[in-house]
Structures are given as structure tokens and as C-alpha cells.
Scaffold this active site. Structure first.
Site, PDB file in Angstrom:
ATOM      1  CD  GLU A 238      -6.159  -5.478  -2.889  1.00  0.00           C
ATOM      2  OE1 GLU A 238      -6.906  -4.656  -4.139  1.00  0.00           O
ATOM      3  OE2 GLU A 238      -6.302  -4.983  -1.657  1.00  0.00           O
TER       4      GLU A 238
ATOM      5  CD  GLU B 283      -3.243  -2.652  -0.483  1.00  0.00           C
ATOM      6  OE1 GLU B 283      -4.438  -2.298  -0.302  1.00  0.00           O
ATOM      7  OE2 GLU B 283      -2.418  -3.149  -1.381  1.00  0.00           O
TER       8      GLU B 283
END
Length: 938
Positions: free
Chosen positions: A438, A513
Site C-alpha cells: 500500500e 488483504e
């Protein structure tokens, strides 16, 4: 002649024995040195409160060996706290709204300069017989920005809190005597956005090797299956830190789990030159190997020996497994040629009560909990793990994504990646490397693409056998997404996964995720005022999906290798969607203790291979009679019938990867579910309304490692029928015999109770230190009246060539409270040859254990200002440049801790205990007001 013959035989035997002994001594030693460290807080910016470190004219960076303050070899640390490693000082602190949201509001870190610096010191003896060996210190991880000193010599700085590192101390050793290790950890800056702990939270070792030895992380084992056999390639990097020139013999031997030899290879080569390395490759043939898998995690052991002139001078062991991995862009992931859907979780490294300082056995405990849930894969989020976690995954059969901390292309980033990979690449559990997570600034642009290409290719040079991934959450269209080898989707709501797959059909993918749901264990009605989220699995927000929605999406798409849920366990910090006083996350399938939330049973139903039947919620709803309650059933049965007090509420068919729901008007009694497969009754599950709590129940969790020193105990209460009371919130008090308590927890996200109950230790400085000259060499045994006008600043303008025959010193120290239970001691630092000490006019005697320690009777102490007088005959300078001690010492105040205690949260609490060495049995006692006490022998 006989006498001469026997003498010769005796000399030969002595020579042989001494040769064997020297050969044995010359082999590698790795000694765990976790015990008996001294610890104290320093200060982030106040040099005086940081014990004057780096305040000298010459600093440790200016001249070699000039470590000052606590970094100095002979610094007096007797008054410091004594502890064993691993140690996390952050978990010991109180909670405060001023603390860091991401780190669980603990009073440590950048906002608390007095709790952001930790000093550690340890003394070790190294025998004269080790002279000639290479001596090094190995640290598995220190959070963070650690500086290490040895005998006052600065060794180096490691910025990252997650890297292991090693320092060669050979040149600095005091052979045949005492040596001092010093670590200064600076945890003022955060690396992550989650609880990270503080201090030496992983193991420390002393290593001894021959100058010619296997280098740090110096073996690399790969294998190739050929029919039913395997070729094993064993690369070993040999380092020479000595002057030996000549040949050495490399012997590689593979042993199976039964310690039987499975393969062997040897070859003579030239040793590397001074301070150089060489890498040697061996090919070993293993017949009919037992493959490593999640069901059968078979392991082998490679023993690498180096021989010099026929003697073994180094022996290095490497655990590995033989297995194959493959990602297919159409069919997903394959282990040993068989398709395997990844059923993974993301996890941070902290646990209830103990923070990040996890004993090794707790690593196994947590992995067993995840396996019991049906999980087969673990993502290290978002940093390299402790070695013991990977060892547990190897031995228990858990696949791993190993992840570096930060993306980049310079030495800082690539060196971290290299060290992680070289340390971990022999673990069969690791199937993928992750080089980022991320990174929103670069995910969708050319910078991210360039960095990923560099890191990916760099990783391939270190380990070409595993693919590389990045977790991406800001759209799946360009930048990193277009070049990463294995696409890592972070949350299917952040982009169109199917569209990306159709654009990049040759790129395998997985959900790195997914889920990110909010749930509080044992809570079934969301209460935002109390910061509690319902445990029913529902979509948490528009761009996030429930656990069921996420699993269905990945399960229905063969081209997706699987998914990693955010998260397996709750963790400290990041208490989304709330803030203070919430101090832990709500994302976990289990809470911070490992107690299961109801989502665990959904996953067990569809991830596991055993029959499952679970009813939620509990059936204790006093005052809600007649109110409609949502009843969910998690099961992998074909059909489930629900009964309330023996009356059927209907039978329903279970769809694949789903759950069942009923609306039930609450009535006390028994809620019963019966599961059917192919029309046959296979399981029954009930929820009963309980009576009031009467008994404390202590039980050892089945996931504990057998015969280990550390044990996880579940604490609960039961009613008169021995039924668990799911709404209990009693405060339980604990004591222990034959062991110690490491920590307590209960999984309550808003609990501000202490994690640990430790004696409070404070150091009180002596101030306003003054002196008068004595008139005689005889020291007073009773305090006299000294003229007030004759006092002057101690040691100021002292003429050491013309000193008085004796001196009397006066100082002050403040006691904030003078509890009778406090233990107050004066740790005297020698300022005289002969010494007499008075406290508030009373003469005190030195303790028998330490002639420079005075244990002070509380009867002579008072709250507020106390006075100390010290009468001495003076120290004399031997050399003009000798630096004389002018610090009289420090007052140590120990306030005994309260008894260990914890409130139950929705019926449960957890306590972690450790057995003392050489103790046969540890007994835990638990009591609470209005409940029958309990004890547990272990």
C-alpha cells in the site's frame, strides 16, 4: 624400557585428548544470552537524564573506545532494573489519550521523551581459551534505532526495528575476564502504523567461531524433484577472518527427521584469503524424499562442516524442506504439483499481555490457533518476522509471505531486503517474497513501476526460486500493478479485479488483504457509545466486504490463488472505526488473546476438513424476553434444523460458503441446532441460558507446546451446572507458585487495565551536594553539628595534591511517598577510601551482599526532603590525568506491585505463565469476590 614405552603411550594419549578437545573447542558455539540484563530509561533530549551519554569532550564517534555514560564499560548500573529478554518496555506502560493512536495509546514513544530511550547492559565472561576465535554478538531485532557498545567501543547503529544484525567484537574482548555489552534503543520514531513495542524484544546470542567459518546466513539450499527423487543444491559461503592459507574440506551431509543420513558430499578447496569469502556449491542426491506440505511438514537438516588438516573447525546446521511451488495465471497456486487454495491471514507480531516480546512457545501457540481455524497461509505484515515465527511455520505446516518494510532502490532499502531474504530463504514455509504494501504515493505511477522492477530483479538474484508480490490498494490499473510478478489485491472494493485480470492474463494474482471487518468478541448489538461492534459478519463500509463476501469472491475464481484476511488476530493500535479509549483493532478473526470471534467458525466450516456446527449468539438475554434476536448458524453440514426449548424453528439447506439465519423471539432456555449430512444427523450444538456465576475455571489451552516452560491459560467462570457464563465480567486476582506471570489480557478493545503488574522502580538523584573538611583521619560514628557557613560545593576547585585528612559531604533527596512497603536503597559510588553514611542523622550500615549498597529502613525516611551525610577519607590521584569520581551514588526506590488481576470480558480472560528453572510444578491460583476460588497445576 617398559617405563619409557608407557610414558610415550601416556604422552600420546594426552596429545590425542588435547587435540580432540581443541578440535571440539574450535567448532562453532551459539550461546543464548537473554538472561540477567540491566535496564533503565534514558531520555530523548535531556543529556543529564540520559546519564550524560555522549557529553564528553571526546565522543564515541570521535575516538575509538570513548563510550561514555552507560556506554562506558565500568558504568555503575547496580541500581538499574534486572530483567530477562525478550523485553518490550512499551507494553509495561499505562494508557493515555495523548499516546499514539496507531500504537495503542501507550505512554511510550515520541510524545513521551522519558519513555522513548531504553538502555540495556549485560556483563559476560569470555575465557582466555577463546583467544584466537572470532567472537560476535547476534541480535534478532531491537526496536529501534539501536546503538551497541562492547567494553566502551561503539559497534554500530541499526535503524530498523525488524532487522537482525551481527557485530564482530573479537578485537575488543577482555579474554579471561569480564566484558560489558551495552545497547541504547531509541523508540521515539515509529516505523509502522501499528503497535511495534520498544526495546530488545527478540533474542540475543554470543557466537564463537574459528577464523575460517560459514559466513552470516551463509548457506542456501534449493532442490529439484526428478521423478521420485531430488537433487539438492547446497551453496555455502565461507569466510576467512584469519591468516590461514591452504586447503579446507567442505562436507555437506543431509539428515532426515529420524536423524538418519540421507545424502553426503565432500570436496577440498582453497580457503578464501584474509577477510574474503568464497561460495562453494554441492549437489546431493536424496532418494524418495518426504516432501514438505501443510499436512505433512517434513523437514531435513543440512550439516555443513569445514575441516582443516583433518580437524573439524566449523559446523553449521540448516533446516530445509523439499517441495515445489507454482503460480498459474489460470489455475492458481500449486504445492508439490497439487492445487491449493491459499486460506491466509495477515498478522502483526504482538499478543495480549506481553506486547511484542513473545516467548518462542507463543509463536507456536498462535500458528496452531490459525491452523485450527483452517488457515494454511500467513502474511508477515508489514515487516520481516522474528526467526522463531518462521521456525514454527516450517514445523507446523503454514505457508508464509515474507515481507520487507519499505520500498526503494537505494542501499537502505535493498540491503534490508537482502538481509531478510538471505536469513529466511531456506525456510520451506516461505512461498513468496513481498517487497511492498500500500505505497499510495507510487502504486499507480511510473516511480512505483521503476522501483518494483528494481526490487523484483534484485530479489531474483538472491533467490530465483520464489516469486515476488506487492500488496496494492489504490486501484489495479497501472504502475506497480502492471509489472509485479504476482499481483497482490488489497480489498476487492478498491478496483475491478476481473478487469485487471482480463488485461493481464499472464499475471497470477491473490488477495493479499481482504475482509477488514469490524467485530467485538461476544458482542451482538453494536454500541457506538461503548465502542463495541457486533460480531455478525456484515459489510463494514462501502469499499470493504464481509469475510463471507470476500471468501466467496476468491473461492469462485480459479485464477485467484486465494486470499489473506485482514487479520487473523486483533492487534494493539489502529482501533478503527473508533479512537480513544479503544486501544486495539477490531479486524481480527480472533481477539488479541486468540479467543475466537464467531467468524472463526464460518472459516472453519469452509476452510477446514472437519464437520462444524456453531450457533451465535449466546442465549443469556435477561430483560429482552420476547425481543427478536438474529440467530446465525455456521456449518458445513448440508442441512441444519434449529430448536428453541425443543420446538423446531425449521430446517434449512446450507449453500456452499454461506451461513444460515433465523429470527427468534428470545425466551430463556435452550437453543439447539442439529446438523445433517445426506439426511443423517451428524452434529448437535446448543446454547443454554445459564444461572449466575459461581466458580472460577482455569484450563490449559490445547494449542500450548507440550512440556514447554511457557503456558497459556484460559480463565472463565461457570454456573452451578458447570456451564460457561458468556456475559461474566468479574475481576479475577491471580498469584503463582513455582513460576512467574508474564502477562494478562481479555480481548476487550477498550480495556485500559494493566497488561503487567511489575514492581515500580525509580532512581532519585542526590542534589545540592556540599562538603566540609574534616580535622582528623578518624571518621565520626555519630553525626555532629557542622557550621552551616562552612559548607561549599563538593569537589569544586579540589586540590588533589593537598587534600584534607577527611571530608564530610551533605546532600538531599526527595521521596514522593514513603510507603512502609517501599524498598529504598542507597547505591554508593565510591568517593572515599573509608566511608560512613548517615540518613536523616542516623548511621546506616552497608548490606552484606554489597559493601557499597545501603538498604534504608523506612522508619528513618520521610516523605519529601531527606538528608544524606557521607564521611570519608579521600581518594588520591595516582596520575595527574586520572578522572576522579564526584558522584556519590543514587537512591533506588522500589514500590511493590499490586496483585495480578484482570476483568473477564464476555466471560473470558487469559493469563500467560512461565515455569521457573529447576522447578517440577507451577501452581496458578485465582480468586474473585463472590466466586469459588480455583487453582491449576502445570
Amino acid at each position: 624400557m617398559k617405563i619409557i614405552f608407557f610414558k610415550r603411550i601416556l604422552l600420546f594419549l594426552i596429545f590425542l585428548i588435547s587435540g580432540l578437545a581443541s578440535a571440539q573447542k574450535s567448532e562453532r558455539e551459539l550461546i543464548l544470552i537473554d538472561k540477567d540484563w540491566r535496564f533503565s530509561f534514558g531520555h530523548l533530549y535531556d543529556t543529564e537524564k540520559d546519564f550524560g551519554h555522549a557529553a564528553g569532550y571526546f565522543s564515541y564517534l570521535t575516538k575509538t573506545g570513548f563510550g561514555d555514560g552507560p556506554a562506558a564499560k565500568d558504568f555503575d548500573d547496580r541500581a538499574w532494573r534486572k530483567l530477562d529478554l525478550p523485553h518490550d518496555w512499551a507494553v509495561e506502560q499505562e494508557f493515555s489519550e495523548k499516546g499514539s493512536f496507531s500504537h495503542g495509546f501507550k505512554t511510550a514513544g515520541k510524545g513521551f521523551p522519558e519513555k522513548s530511550i531504553g538502555w540495556y547492559r549485560k556483563k559476560i565472561n569470555i575465557p582466555e581459551t577463546d583467544n584466537g576465535k572470532i567472537i560476535s554478538l547476534k541480535f534478532d531485532g531491537v526496536f529501534r534505532n539501536s546503538k551497541v557498545f562492547f567494553n566502551g567501543y561503539y559497534l554500530g547503529t541499526e535503524q530498523s526495528g525488524y532487522n537482525g544484525f551481527e557485530y564482530d567484537v573479537t578485537a575488543y574482548v577482555n579474554y579471561g575476564g569480564e566484558n560489558t555489552i551495552v545497547v541504547r534503543a531509541d523508540a521515539s520514531m515509529e516505523e509502522g502504523w501499528f503497535y511495534e513495542g520498544a526495546g530488545i524484544y527478540r533474542h540475543v546470542y554470543l557466537q564463537k567461531t574459528n577464523p575460517v567459518h560459514v559466513a552470516v546466513n551463509g548457506t542456501y539450499v534449493t532442490s529439484e524433484l526428478k521423478n521420485n527423487d531430488a537433487d539438492v543444491i547446497a551453496d555455502v559461503t565461507v569466510e576467512n577472518k584469519g591468516n590461514y592459507k591452504g586447503s579446507i574440506e567442505i562436507i555437506q551431509t543431509i539428515f532426515n527427521a529420524e536423524n538418519k543420513q540421507a545424502a553426503n558430499f565432500s570436496e577440498s578447496i582453497l580457503a578464501p584469503e584474509f577477510y574474503k569469502t568464497i561460495t562453494h556449491s554441492s549437489k546431493l542426491y536424496v532418494e524418495h524424499p518426504l516432501l514438505w506440505s501443510i499436512e505433512s511438514p517434513n523437514l531435513y537438516r543440512l550439516v555443513t562442516q569445514i575441516k582443516q588438516n583433518g580437524k573439524t573447525i566449523d559446523s553449521y546446521e540448516t533446516t530445509f524442506g523439499i517441495r515445489t511451488i507454482e503460480f498459474d495465471p489460470e489455475k492458481g497456486f500449486f504445492l508439490n504439483g497439487k492445487p491449493l487454495k491459499l486460506k491466509g491471514t495477515n498478522n502483526h507480531q504482538d499478543h495480549a499481555g506481553i506486547g511484542t516480546a513473545l516467548p518462542d512457545d507463543i509463536q507456536y501457540y498462535r500458528i496452531k490457533k490459525l491452523k485450527e481455524m483452517g488457515s494454511n497461509a500467513y502474511r508477515c505484515s508489514h515487516h520481516s518476522p522474528t526467526p522463531e515465527l518462521l521456525k514454527a511455520c516450517d514445523e507446523l505446516g503454514m505457508l508464509v509471505i515474507d515481507e520487507t518494510r519499505l520500498m526503494g532502490i537505494n542501499d537502505y532499502h535493498l540491503n534490508d531486503l537482502k538481509r531478510m531474504m538471505e536469513r529466511d530463504r531456506n525456510h520451506p514455509s516461505i512461498f513468496c517474497w513481498s517487497v511492498g504494501n500500500e505505497e499510495w504515493n507510487i502504486e499507480g505511477n511510473i516511480v512505483g513501476e521503476r522501483i518494483t522492477n528494481v526490487m523484483q530483479n534484485y530479489a531474483k538474484n538472491i533467490d530465483p526460486t520464489r516469486p515476488v508480490t506487492v500488496g496494492i490498494s489504490s486501484g489495479f490499473k497501472s504502475g506497480i500493478s502492471s509489472v509485479v510478478e504476482i499481483m497482490g489485491y488489497n480489498y476487492l472494493g478498491n478496483g475491478d479485479i476481473d478487469a485487471h485480470r482480463n488485461q493481464f492474463k499472464n499475471q497470477p494474482g491473490m488477495g493479499t488483504e481482504e475482509g477488514s471487518t469490524f467485530a467485538t468478541r461476544g458482542i451482538y448489538f453494536t454500541d457506538d457509545a461503548k465502542h463495541y461492534q457486533s460480531a455478525y459478519d456484515r459489510k463494514p463500509r462501502p469499499t470493504f466486504y464481509s469475510i463471507e463476501e470476500g471468501w466467496k469472491f476468491y473461492a469462485e475464481r480459479p485464477y485467484l490463488a486465494g486470499m489473506f484476511i485482514w487479520t487473523g488476530f486483533d492487534y494493539r493500535g489502529e482501533p478503527t472505526p473508533y479512537g480513544w479509549p479503544s486501544v486495539t483493532s477490531y479486524f481480527g478473526m480472533m481477539d488479541v488473546c486468540g479467543f475466537p470471534k464467531d467468524n472463526v467458525f464460518y472459516l472453519k466450516s469452509w476452510w477446514g476438513n472437519k464437520p462444524v456446527l456453531h450457533i451465535m449468539p449466546h442465549w443469556n438475554w435477561s430483560g429482552m424476553e420476547g425481543r427478536e434476536i438474529d440467530v446465525w448458524v455456521h456449518s458445513n453440514c448440508n442441512e441444519v434444523e434449529l430448536f428453541l426449548n425443543k420446538k423446531s424453528l425449521g430446517k434449512k439447506k446450507m449453500e456452499q460458503n454461506s451461513h444460515l439465519e433465523w429470527k427468534v423471539n428470545y425466551m430463556p432456555g435452550t437453543l439447539e441446532a442439529i446438523g445433517y449430512k445426506n439426511g443423517k444427523k451428524v452434529l448437535t450444538e446448543i446454547q443454554k441460558t445459564t444461572e449466575k456465576a459461581e466458580n472460577i475455571k482455569l484450563s490449559v489451552d490445547k494449542e500450548n507446546v507440550q512440556n514447554s516452560k511457557v503456558t497459556v491459560v484460559t480463565v472463565e467462570v461457570t454456573d452451578k451446572n458447570d456451564l460457561h457464563v458468556p456475559t461474566a465480567s468479574d475481576e479475577i486476582t491471580f498469584s503463582i507458585k513455582g513460576g512467574k506471570i508474564l502477562g494478562v489480557g481479555n480481548g476487550d478493545p477498550i480495556s485500559l487495565e494493566k497488561d503487567q503488574f511489575l514492581d515500580a522502580l525509580s532512581l532519585v538523584q542526590i542534589t545540592n551536594f556540599q562538603e566540609q573538611k574534616g580535622t582528623t583521619v578518624t571518621l565520626p560514628q555519630e553525626l555532629q553539628n557542622y557550621p552551616e557557613n562552612d559548607w561549599k560545593t563538593a569537589f569544586k576547585d579540589r586540590d588533589y595534591k593537598n587534600q584534607a585528612s577527611s571530608y564530610i559531604y551533605k546532600g538531599e533527596f526527595e521521596l514522593k511517598n514513603n510507603l512502609a512497603s517501599n524498598i529504598v536503597s542507597f547505591f554508593y559510588k565510591k568517593i572515599g577510601v573509608e566511608t560512613v553514611v548517615f540518613i536523616n542523622g542516623n548511621k546506616v550500615n552497608a548490606s552484606t551482599e554489597d559493601p557499597q549498597k545501603y538498604i534504608l529502613d523506612s522508619a528513618i525516611l520521610k516523605e519529601g526532603k531527606n538528608t544524606i551525610h557521607i564521611a570519608v577519607t579521600p581518594l588520591q590521584k595516582i596520575k595527574d590525568w586520572d578522572v576522579m569520581n564526584t558522584n556519590p551514588g543514587v537512591i533506588q526506590v522500589i514500590t511493590p506491585a499490586e496483585p495480578w488481576k484482570r476483568k473477564l470480558f464476555n466471560g473470558y480472560a487469559q493469563i500467560i505463565i512461565q515455569k521457573e528453572e529447576n522447578v517440577g510444578e507451577v501452581v496458578l491460583f485465582a480468586s474473585a469476590k463472590g466466586l469459588r476460588a480455583s487453582s491449576l497445576k502445570n
